[in-house]
Design a protein around this motif. Structure first.
Motif, short mmCIF file in Angstrom:
data_model
loop_
_atom_site.label_atom_id
_atom_site.label_comp_id
_atom_site.label_asym_id
_atom_site.label_seq_id
_atom_site.Cartn_x
_atom_site.Cartn_y
_atom_site.Cartn_z
N TYR A 48 0.86 -1.18 0.00
CA TYR A 48 0.00 0.00 0.00
C TYR A 48 0.90 1.23 0.00
N PRO A 49 0.55 2.31 -0.68
CA PRO A 49 1.43 3.48 -0.76
C PRO A 49 1.43 4.34 0.50
N ALA A 50 1.75 3.73 1.61
CA ALA A 50 1.88 4.43 2.89
C ALA A 50 2.67 3.54 3.83
N VAL A 96 -2.24 2.33 11.93
CA VAL A 96 -2.11 3.70 11.44
C VAL A 96 -1.40 3.67 10.10
N ARG A 97 -1.97 4.36 9.11
CA ARG A 97 -1.32 4.51 7.82
C ARG A 97 -0.82 5.94 7.68
N LEU A 98 0.45 6.07 7.28
CA LEU A 98 1.08 7.38 7.14
C LEU A 98 1.57 7.57 5.72
N SER A 99 1.09 8.62 5.06
CA SER A 99 1.65 9.00 3.77
C SER A 99 3.16 9.15 3.93
N PRO A 100 3.95 8.78 2.90
CA PRO A 100 5.40 8.94 3.03
C PRO A 100 5.84 10.38 3.25
N ARG A 210 9.05 4.07 -9.20
CA ARG A 210 8.57 2.99 -8.33
C ARG A 210 7.36 3.44 -7.53
N ALA A 211 7.35 4.70 -7.08
CA ALA A 211 6.20 5.22 -6.34
C ALA A 211 4.96 5.23 -7.22
N ALA A 212 5.12 5.63 -8.48
CA ALA A 212 3.98 5.65 -9.40
C ALA A 212 3.47 4.23 -9.64
N MET A 213 4.37 3.26 -9.76
CA MET A 213 3.96 1.87 -9.93
C MET A 213 3.15 1.39 -8.73
N LEU A 214 3.60 1.78 -7.52
CA LEU A 214 2.92 1.34 -6.31
C LEU A 214 1.53 1.96 -6.19
N VAL A 215 1.42 3.25 -6.52
CA VAL A 215 0.12 3.92 -6.46
C VAL A 215 -0.82 3.32 -7.49
N ARG A 216 -0.31 3.06 -8.69
CA ARG A 216 -1.16 2.45 -9.72
C ARG A 216 -1.57 1.03 -9.31
N PHE A 217 -0.63 0.29 -8.71
CA PHE A 217 -0.96 -1.04 -8.22
C PHE A 217 -2.09 -0.99 -7.20
N ASP A 218 -2.05 -0.01 -6.29
CA ASP A 218 -3.09 0.08 -5.26
C ASP A 218 -4.46 0.28 -5.89
N HIS A 219 -4.52 1.15 -6.90
CA HIS A 219 -5.78 1.36 -7.62
C HIS A 219 -6.24 0.06 -8.28
N VAL A 220 -5.30 -0.63 -8.93
CA VAL A 220 -5.61 -1.89 -9.60
C VAL A 220 -6.09 -2.94 -8.60
N ALA A 221 -5.40 -3.05 -7.47
CA ALA A 221 -5.76 -4.05 -6.46
C ALA A 221 -7.19 -3.88 -5.98
N HIS A 222 -7.60 -2.64 -5.75
CA HIS A 222 -8.96 -2.40 -5.27
C HIS A 222 -9.99 -2.61 -6.37
#
Length: 281
Positions: A48-50, A96-100, A210-222
């Motif tokens: 997850y991107p956090a 707790v989830r924290l934005s980077p 890599r951050a963009a890949m992770l954010v896109r992955f999160d959208h895809v996963a959901h």
């Protein structure tokens, strides 16, 4: 506090609590989990991107299968957490989830930790024990959210801050769902590609790509977890084809799209993390 009611997660019936709107802060989201399973439950984390902080008062164990490391109690898990799984029977957990861009100051980290799972005490020192005691003494989830919110606010106030340009670029990556070119982001902030790459990596912990890949992955996963087919998700998320999506999902999560679609870890997301974009902005 808002209660999500009971949810069945891999055989465990779990009650979920989330803070009221007034207790939420940009880049920070919290949820409380409490329940019990007849047999120990194993849950594979989905990246997850956090950064994720677990403050456990039950019997949870976090295991990094890649390194063989395991941790109990209060721990921090990095964003690329595909090799991490949780195991336990008695659930009593504040997550707790924290934005980077927030974690940079709140956790005192400027990159992904060397180990995927690290003890919170390694980052916060003796403060960790005091906060844990206050959380144990709290009489309700509202009280726990208040204790943790105050601790995070103190650290955010005195901690480091990312460059405004880095905060802007991270926000653009999130709002575009990872579909933006690094060269364009560099031009928008007036930096060279090399400078953006270096500063972003040092403060966020990942390269912009890599951050963009992770954010896109999160959208895809959901999307996958919501029942959308992989071919449709690939076409609507900017992938060349379904094979491209499969490669990216495997590279980030170590799972096939089918496995991600059925991942028990995602079952609670709609209840525990309302407004996914708010949690990572």
């Amino acid at each position: 506090m808002r209660s999500g009611g009971p949810v069945c997660v891999a055989g465990a019936v779990v009650e979920i609590a989330v803070p009221s709107e007034s207790r939420r802060a940009p880049g920070i989201s919290m949820a409380g989990f409490r329940g019990r399973a007849e047999d120990p439950v194993n849950l594979q984390m989905v990246p997850y991107p956090a950064f994720t902080v677990f403050l456990d008062f039950g019997d949870a164990l976090l295991v990094d299968d890649a390194s063989g490391e395991w941790r109990r109690g209060s721990v921090v898990v990095g964003m690329t957490s595909g090799s991490v799984r949780g195991r336990g029977r008695d659930v009593d957990l504040l997550q707790v989830r924290l934005s980077p861009t927030v974690a940079y100051g709140v956790l005192g980290v400027s990159a992904e930790p060397d180990a995927t799972v690290v003890a919170l005490e390694d980052l916060w020192g003796r403060d960790t024990g005091r906060i844990q005691e206050q959380l144990r003494a709290a009489g309700s989830w509202d009280d726990r959210f208040a204790v943790m919110g105050a601790a995070l606010a103190r650290r955010r106030e005195t901690g480091r801050r990312v460059d405004p340009e880095i905060a802007f670029v991270w926000g653009r990556i999130v709002t575009s769902r990872g579909r933006v070119r690094v060269e364009r982001l560099a031009a928008e902030v007036g930096w060279s590609r090399k400078r953006l790459w270096s500063r972003f990596r040092s403060q966020v912990g990942l390269t912009p790509k890599r951050a963009a890949m992770l954010v896109r992955f999160d959208h895809v996963a959901h999307r996958l977890a919501a029942g959308h087919g992989a071919a449709r998700v690939a076409a609507e998320s900017g992938f060349v084809d379904q094979s491209h999506l499969c490669r990216d999902v495997m590279a980030i999560a170590g799972m096939t799209p089918t496995a991600v679609a059925g991942a028990p870890w995602l079952v609670v997301d709609d209840i525990a993390w309302p407004g996914v974009a708010d949690a990572v902005a």
